[in-house]
Design a protein around this motif. Structure first.
Motif, short mmCIF file in Angstrom:
data_model
loop_
_atom_site.label_atom_id
_atom_site.label_comp_id
_atom_site.label_asym_id
_atom_site.label_seq_id
_atom_site.Cartn_x
_atom_site.Cartn_y
_atom_site.Cartn_z
N LEU A 152 0.58 4.60 -2.78
CA LEU A 152 1.15 5.48 -2.62
C LEU A 152 2.20 7.10 -3.28
O LEU A 152 1.56 7.44 -3.52
CB LEU A 152 0.36 5.49 -1.40
N ARG B 111 1.21 -1.31 -0.05
CA ARG B 111 -0.14 -0.01 0.08
C ARG B 111 0.05 1.08 -0.05
O ARG B 111 0.76 2.58 -0.36
CB ARG B 111 -0.90 0.25 1.20
N LEU C 57 -4.63 -0.94 -2.76
CA LEU C 57 -5.68 0.42 -1.91
C LEU C 57 -6.70 -0.48 -1.63
O LEU C 57 -8.14 0.56 -1.31
CB LEU C 57 -6.03 1.75 -2.82
#
Length: 365
Positions: free
Chosen positions: A214, A210, A282
């Motif tokens: 990001l 994750r 996500l």
């Protein structure tokens, strides 16, 4: 005009070719830059570049402390309530009174649960060793409880010393009064805590993937690199392992909560890939962790418990010993140690000391 049209067409083709070459060059340049950045990150270690490593360490620590302080300040009401509750529990723990018996009971249960949660985390994380604590700790514990329950015709093992030592209770029990559900209930707490620990141990791959998605940076992790490579060559994969990993990735990505629950509810050595997939795409934290917790701590744990309890039930064990004795030539010699061991355990279960307190230890060292 025909010549002008030809020149325009040639100019357009030339620009398209330059644009194509430029994008190809940019892609190669980015890949090379990523490779150089990765090599540079790998070279920043304490024994090679101690000053730079310590500098980055302190800077990262300060940044994290600032972020955590801001988050705590925004949730100051919750933090204050937790600190007040902790203060009350601390006072209750140290002040003498009749409530101490309840305090000691809660402390014992808390440490017991923490022990199995820790073993579950070690089983998922493994600390790089592939340590599977179900085979080393929880499985033998369930087997010991199962054998003792059928021998004693009861699951009312006195505490203490259970679970360090398992002894038969003093009261007489009816033969055949033990049911499968009674044994499941006896070991449910430790089994569910172990399953919850395995669910917690699946969080690092999720958070790693994750954070990488990001931030847009590639982490220096072999599993994540393998996952990225699998996505690039998904359509051309031919071997069974690649197809299985791709099936897990598709199931988690398309089905969502139920897909994660299905992967977590069965013994699945590829579940790390599910965590990486959820982090990469996500998937919300509680969707991933909730499905993982339900699957591992409830569904999968009961399947494993049933398998161990049925395997070590009294009649199954006796049949296994009989089948060992039926092996030609070497059967009787192999059967004798098993029979002696089972007989020794039965005697220990009913052994009494001079003071009348039963003392036995059936968990093998």
């Amino acid at each position: 005009m025909a010549e002008n049209g030809t020149d325009c067409e040639q100019r357009r083709l030339g620009m398209a070719k330059e644009q194509h070459n430029g994008s190809f060059t940019d892609s190669s340049f980015l890949n090379e830059k990523k490779r150089r950045d990765r090599e540079e990150r790998q070279s920043i270690v304490l024994w090679r570049k101690p000053f730079i490593t310590l500098q980055y360490f302190f800077l990262e620590t300060l940044i994290n402390l600032k972020e955590w302080s801001l988050k705590l300040w925004y949730r100051r009401g919750m933090v204050g309530s937790l600190l007040l509750l902790l203060s009350v529990l601390t006072v209750a723990y140290y002040i003498e009174g009749e409530h101490q018996q309840y305090v000691q009971y809660v402390e014992k249960k808390f440490l017991w649960c923490a022990y199995w949660v820790g073993l579950g985390i070690l089983s998922s994380v493994g600390l790089g060793t592939g340590l599977h604590t179900f085979l080393l700790y929880l499985g033998p514990h369930i087997a010991s409880v199962t054998l003792a329950a059928y021998e004693c015709n009861s699951v009312n093992f006195p505490e203490p010393p259970y679970p360090d030592e398992i002894i038969c209770p003093d009261e007489e029990a009816v033969e055949g009064s033990i049911s499968l559900w009674m044994i499941i209930s006896k070991v449910r707490l430790e089994a569910c805590m172990w399953g919850a620990g395995t669910a917690i141990g699946e969080l690092p791959p999720y958070f790693m993937a994750r954070a990488a998605r990001l931030s847009g940076a590639e982490p220096d992790d072999e599993e994540y690199e393998e996952f990225e490579e699998m996505l690039e060559h998904a359509q051309t994969a031919q071997d069974f392992a690649s197809r299985a990993k791709l099936a897990v990735q598709n199931l988690v990505q398309k089905v969502g909560f139920l897909g994660i629950l299905a992967c977590a509810s069965i013994p699945n050595p590829l579940f790390d890939l599910a965590g990486i997939t959820c982090g990469h795409f996500l998937v919300p934290f509680w969707t991933f962790f909730g499905a993982t917790l339900i699957g591992k701590a409830i569904i999968k744990m009961h399947i494993q418990k049933l398998f161990v309890i049925i395997t070590f039930s009294k009649h199954i064990v006796e049949q296994m010993v009989s089948l060992i004795g039926a092996v030609p030539s070497i059967g009787p010699s192999l059967q004798k140690p098993f029979q002696e061991y089972l007989e020794a355990q039965r005697k220990k279960l009913h052994h009494k000391t001079d003071a009348g307190a039963p003392q036995v230890r059936i968990i093998p060292e």
